[in-house]
Design an enzyme around this catalytic site. Structure first.
Site, PDB file in Angstrom:
ATOM      1  N   LYS A 249      52.642  50.932  62.399  1.00 46.64           N
ATOM      2  CA  LYS A 249      53.483  50.957  61.928  1.00 46.64           C
ATOM      3  C   LYS A 249      55.006  50.880  63.169  1.00 46.64           C
ATOM      4  O   LYS A 249      55.839  51.141  62.830  1.00 46.64           O
ATOM      5  CB  LYS A 249      53.202  52.649  62.472  1.00 46.64           C
ATOM      6  CG  LYS A 249      52.208  53.201  61.702  1.00 46.64           C
ATOM      7  CD  LYS A 249      52.375  54.381  61.718  1.00 46.64           C
ATOM      8  CE  LYS A 249      50.958  55.299  61.250  1.00 46.64           C
ATOM      9  NZ  LYS A 249      51.026  56.587  61.188  1.00 46.64           N
TER      10      LYS A 249
ATOM     11  N   ALA B 110      51.263  59.067  67.988  1.00 49.52           N
ATOM     12  CA  ALA B 110      50.662  61.285  66.967  1.00 49.52           C
ATOM     13  C   ALA B 110      51.257  62.411  68.273  1.00 49.52           C
ATOM     14  O   ALA B 110      52.426  62.818  66.982  1.00 49.52           O
ATOM     15  CB  ALA B 110      49.706  61.428  67.125  1.00 49.52           C
TER      16      ALA B 110
ATOM     17  N   THR C 124      47.585  60.713  81.544  1.00 50.02           N
ATOM     18  CA  THR C 124      47.440  60.120  81.711  1.00 50.02           C
ATOM     19  C   THR C 124      49.026  60.617  82.178  1.00 50.02           C
ATOM     20  O   THR C 124      50.013  60.740  81.215  1.00 50.02           O
ATOM     21  CB  THR C 124      48.812  58.998  81.334  1.00 50.02           C
ATOM     22  OG1 THR C 124      46.995  58.312  81.132  1.00 50.02           O
ATOM     23  CG2 THR C 124      49.433  57.847  81.830  1.00 50.02           C
TER      24      THR C 124
HETATM   25  P1  ATR Z   1      47.947  57.548  68.195  1.00 50.03           P
HETATM   26  O1  ATR Z   1      48.616  56.973  67.813  1.00 50.03           O
HETATM   27  O2  ATR Z   1      46.984  58.095  67.531  1.00 50.03           O
HETATM   28  O3  ATR Z   1      48.309  58.322  68.958  1.00 50.03           O
HETATM   29  P2  ATR Z   1      47.342  56.397  71.009  1.00 50.03           P
HETATM   30  O4  ATR Z   1      48.699  55.997  70.939  1.00 50.03           O
HETATM   31  O5  ATR Z   1      46.307  55.147  71.512  1.00 50.03           O
HETATM   32  O6  ATR Z   1      46.896  57.113  69.453  1.00 50.03           O
HETATM   33  O7  ATR Z   1      47.031  57.426  71.880  1.00 50.03           O
HETATM   34  C1  ATR Z   1      45.853  58.175  72.433  1.00 50.03           C
HETATM   35  C2  ATR Z   1      46.551  59.640  72.835  1.00 50.03           C
HETATM   36  O8  ATR Z   1      44.968  60.091  72.889  1.00 50.03           O
HETATM   37  C3  ATR Z   1      47.287  59.135  74.103  1.00 50.03           C
HETATM   38  O9  ATR Z   1      47.354  60.266  74.371  1.00 50.03           O
HETATM   39  C4  ATR Z   1      45.072  59.423  75.191  1.00 50.03           C
HETATM   40  O10 ATR Z   1      46.050  59.776  76.494  1.00 50.03           O
HETATM   41  P3  ATR Z   1      46.394  58.564  77.763  1.00 50.03           P
HETATM   42  O11 ATR Z   1      47.839  58.509  77.763  1.00 50.03           O
HETATM   43  O12 ATR Z   1      45.909  59.376  79.066  1.00 50.03           O
HETATM   44  O13 ATR Z   1      45.389  57.110  77.321  1.00 50.03           O
HETATM   45  C5  ATR Z   1      44.416  60.337  74.635  1.00 50.03           C
HETATM   46  N1  ATR Z   1      43.976  60.204  75.148  1.00 50.03           N
HETATM   47  C6  ATR Z   1      42.646  59.096  74.501  1.00 50.03           C
HETATM   48  N2  ATR Z   1      41.212  59.237  75.274  1.00 50.03           N
HETATM   49  C7  ATR Z   1      41.213  59.917  75.646  1.00 50.03           C
HETATM   50  C8  ATR Z   1      40.329  61.389  76.945  1.00 50.03           C
HETATM   51  N3  ATR Z   1      38.891  60.586  76.575  1.00 50.03           N
HETATM   52  N4  ATR Z   1      40.506  61.778  77.074  1.00 50.03           N
HETATM   53  C9  ATR Z   1      41.846  62.618  77.468  1.00 50.03           C
HETATM   54  N5  ATR Z   1      42.643  62.095  76.776  1.00 50.03           N
HETATM   55  C10 ATR Z   1      42.656  60.483  76.142  1.00 50.03           C
END
Ligand code: ATR
Length: 290
Positions: free
Chosen positions: A74, A150, A171
């Site tokens: 993307k 997303a 984060t």
């Molecule tokens: P997408 O394109 O589907 O949005 P991504 O860009 O990898 O995927 O984003 C993943 C999101 O899930 C992020 O907001 C991530 O939080 P961080 O920014 O702190 O990494 C969140 N996420 C993934 N695993 C997590 C977990 N175990 N607990 C809380 N948030 C999580």
């Protein structure tokens, strides 16, 4: 009979979904059946692509008119466009690319957010009767969990519809960066547990918490869910996440992640063909292929 072979000729408009892997994609089933149903002379292929720029420069004939983009291309797709719409630019990713018939320019769009926002709006209208005017999200407190691709799409979508956006992310820095772009408030997921300035808020989960195989995880505990009137989960494996189960038990309207995919398919179909989407047919094809 995925492809309407008898129709394919020199005038056939070629479409496809660009991704890697791509074998699991339901899009070819969906679009080929939908093209056929409105007698649109087009085909739609699964395209396993490694290098998007190489692909686009190789298949530059005017017959190659429309692409959907999926993981992990993307962002790379955006760089191959001649023009990008402002929301896709802000999100930093496209979900759809269309070759303009007039000058052959490649236009990039992000309709992922329209799919999710459209599904949420539809559910809000269903629960409140039809709105007088404007979006039923306007003025609402709209909490987006997650600040990845997303999360950005949902936050910009809510902002565009006049919602008051809150971004909550594990984060904090990422939440803050996104919130500042949509004039919203930022907090951590931990802080969100205690956040309920008002009742009837809207919640959207875009984190991967609760996705298969970790289906017993949830991004927000059940006690916090009573402050929300509608909860959307972008996760669609499983369709019924723990978050949605607990939201429903708390009395909220729930919107499945599958609705986001269906709604963005309606939008893409209309952009590809210029015809209104055959909505029931698209729902039936997806139900048959899940
Ligand atoms: P997408 O394109 O589907 O949005 P991504 O860009 O990898 O995927 O984003 C993943 C999101 O899930 C992020 O907001 C991530 O939080 P961080 O920014 O702190 O990494 C969140 N996420 C993934 N695993 C997590 C977990 N175990 N607990 C809380 N948030 C999580």
């Amino acid at each position: 009979d995925l492809y309407n072979i008898r129709l394919i000729g020199a005038d056939t408009k070629i479409h496809g979904v660009i991704g890697n892997p791509i074998g699991h994609s339901k899009s070819p089933h969906l679009y080929n059946a939908a093209f056929k149903s409105v007698c649109f002379n087009g085909i739609y292929l699964p395209l396993l692509v490694d290098n998007v720029a190489n692909y686009i420069s190789t298949f530059s004939s005017p017959d190659f008119v429309g692409y959907s983009y999926t993981i992990p291309h993307k962002e790379a797709g955006l760089k191959c466009c001649d023009e990008v719409d402002p929301i896709a630019q802000a999100i930093g990713a496209i979900s759809c690319m269309i070759r303009k018939p007039t000058d052959g320019k490649l236009m990039g769009y992000n309709v992922d957010y329209l799919g999710a926002i459209g599904a949420i709006e539809e559910a809000l209208q269903g629960s409140n009767g039809s709105p007088a005017s404007g979006s039923p999200l306007a003025g609402k407190l709209f909490v987006v969990m997650g600040a990845g691709g997303a999360g950005k799409a949902l936050a910009y979508g809510g902002y565009e519809k006049g919602a008051r956006v809150v971004v909550a992310n594990r984060t904090y820095e990422k939440a803050k960066e996104l919130a500042s772009k949509v004039g919203g408030e930022a907090m951590t997921l931990a802080e969100l547990k205690e956040f309920h300035p008002e009742e009837g808020m809207i919640l959207a989960n875009t984190t991967s918490v609760g996705m298969k195989p970790r289906i017993h995880d949830t991004p927000l505990p059940k006690e916090a869910l009573k402050h929300y009137s509608l909860v959307f989960d972008a996760i669609y494996t499983p369709k019924m996440t723990r978050l949605l189960t607990e939201a429903q038990e708390s009395g909220a309207t729930i919107v499945y992640g599958t609705e986001m995919f269906i709604n963005q398919a309606f939008v893409q179909f209309e952009r590809f063909t210029g015809f209104p989407a055959p909505k029931q047919l698209i729902r039936d094809v997806l139900a048959r292929n899940t």
